[in-house]
Design a protein around this motif. Sequence first.
Motif, PDB file in Angstrom:
ATOM      1  N   ASN A  57     -25.634 -61.252  53.324  1.00 34.50           N
ATOM      2  CA  ASN A  57     -26.516 -62.421  53.388  1.00 34.50           C
ATOM      3  C   ASN A  57     -27.584 -62.259  54.463  1.00 34.50           C
ATOM      4  O   ASN A  57     -28.725 -62.687  54.289  1.00 34.50           O
ATOM      5  CB  ASN A  57     -25.700 -63.689  53.648  1.00 34.50           C
ATOM      6  N   ALA A  58     -27.229 -61.612  55.562  1.00 32.17           N
ATOM      7  CA  ALA A  58     -28.227 -61.326  56.602  1.00 32.17           C
ATOM      8  C   ALA A  58     -29.281 -60.353  56.063  1.00 32.17           C
ATOM      9  O   ALA A  58     -30.470 -60.470  56.379  1.00 32.17           O
ATOM     10  CB  ALA A  58     -27.548 -60.751  57.839  1.00 32.17           C
ATOM     11  N   TYR A  59     -28.839 -59.403  55.246  1.00 31.03           N
ATOM     12  CA  TYR A  59     -29.785 -58.471  54.625  1.00 31.03           C
ATOM     13  C   TYR A  59     -30.738 -59.216  53.701  1.00 31.03           C
ATOM     14  O   TYR A  59     -31.938 -58.945  53.670  1.00 31.03           O
ATOM     15  CB  TYR A  59     -29.013 -57.405  53.861  1.00 31.03           C
ATOM     16  N   PHE A  97     -34.827 -59.307  54.141  1.00 31.35           N
ATOM     17  CA  PHE A  97     -35.689 -58.887  53.045  1.00 31.35           C
ATOM     18  C   PHE A  97     -36.696 -59.979  52.688  1.00 31.35           C
ATOM     19  O   PHE A  97     -37.893 -59.712  52.539  1.00 31.35           O
ATOM     20  CB  PHE A  97     -34.832 -58.535  51.820  1.00 31.35           C
ATOM     21  N   LYS A  98     -36.240 -61.204  52.563  1.00 32.05           N
ATOM     22  CA  LYS A  98     -37.139 -62.288  52.171  1.00 32.05           C
ATOM     23  C   LYS A  98     -38.152 -62.601  53.262  1.00 32.05           C
ATOM     24  O   LYS A  98     -39.327 -62.892  52.970  1.00 32.05           O
ATOM     25  CB  LYS A  98     -36.335 -63.541  51.816  1.00 32.05           C
ATOM     26  N   ALA A  99     -37.731 -62.544  54.516  1.00 34.82           N
ATOM     27  CA  ALA A  99     -38.674 -62.781  55.612  1.00 34.82           C
ATOM     28  C   ALA A  99     -39.738 -61.694  55.655  1.00 34.82           C
ATOM     29  O   ALA A  99     -40.931 -61.964  55.874  1.00 34.82           O
ATOM     30  CB  ALA A  99     -37.920 -62.836  56.945  1.00 34.82           C
ATOM     31  N   TRP A 100     -39.339 -60.446  55.430  1.00 34.91           N
ATOM     32  CA  TRP A 100     -40.284 -59.325  55.395  1.00 34.91           C
ATOM     33  C   TRP A 100     -41.242 -59.445  54.214  1.00 34.91           C
ATOM     34  O   TRP A 100     -42.431 -59.159  54.322  1.00 34.91           O
ATOM     35  CB  TRP A 100     -39.486 -58.038  55.331  1.00 34.91           C
ATOM     36  N   LEU A 101     -40.741 -59.925  53.084  1.00 40.76           N
ATOM     37  CA  LEU A 101     -41.540 -60.021  51.866  1.00 40.76           C
ATOM     38  C   LEU A 101     -42.636 -61.070  51.981  1.00 40.76           C
ATOM     39  O   LEU A 101     -43.652 -60.988  51.272  1.00 40.76           O
ATOM     40  CB  LEU A 101     -40.626 -60.344  50.683  1.00 40.76           C
TER      41      LEU A 101
END
Length: 322
Positions: A270-272, A276-280
């Motif tokens: 879930n941290a991954y 990923f979503k924050a980077w996207l």
Amino acid sequence: MKAPRFKNWFAKVPSLNGPQRRQVLDALHPAAGLDQVVALIAEIRAPGRCCPRCGNGRCYRHGFANDLQRYRCCACGRTFNDLSGTPLARLRLKTKWLAYSQVLLDSLPVRKAADRIGVHRNTAFRWRHRFLHWVKLDRPAALNGIVEADETFLLESQKGSRTIDRPARRRGGHASKRGISGELDCILVARDRDGRTIDAVTGRGALTAAQLERDLLPKLAPQTLLVSDSNIAYRAFARKHGIAYAAVNLRAGVRVRHLGNRAIHVQNVNAYHQRFKAWLLGFRRVASRYLSNYLGWRWALDGERISTPEQLLRTAVRVIYR
């Protein structure tokens, strides 16, 4: 330039004044960058060099073209170079490839990447997905021990398509249906406690056991313990294939439970998802057809697995996961 002329020219270098030296350096800088890229490509491809048509490893040098050594296959007679059969074949401006690799490591959007290295934005976008084509394949062969698996969802996007199969949305928009529906791309992520990660865009809508068989089963080593939330697709998948399985009921507020001396949770995966979503967000939505490339890009950056332009170029030319 032949050796005697070069020696005469080189002997006069100390007599150049400041502006003349800067002019010489400016002229040599692109050539030095090109030589570095060409040497790196040759080093990467040399151990397994073979004909891209027939796979034969016997070949001989056959001139130069586009700054690269060409070879002729002894079996079929085809000529090729070290980029033939790779995603970077026929790309130009090799002097800028290492600079562009650094742009990918910095996660710059297309326009900023184009401005930094001095190419058109369409070139920067095309290069992005050519460089990432094999990076997304550079994954671990298997996950071991406790394997956490969970899915996350993104609103499907047909950004950049000439034709779309639904009414256009303004600025990305929102799904017209509540909850999980066919308007969402499902992304499966599985991660073991050593940080090895695999992911897949399984399709639209809710995750199914058949999708787990296709995308997760080949990556699970024997004797693994699969951990997920209470999604019934994981339970059915594990029961069918005889995989040890444990679940945490997140809806009931259970985040961690213990099975003997082992902690059962999905917090790593879930941290991954969150990273990923924050980077996207920096890319202002990405097209669904390119989503697997961005997943591979994020995996390459996660934990600084790939931290130098040379490493990224090596992976773009040849998958190197060990």
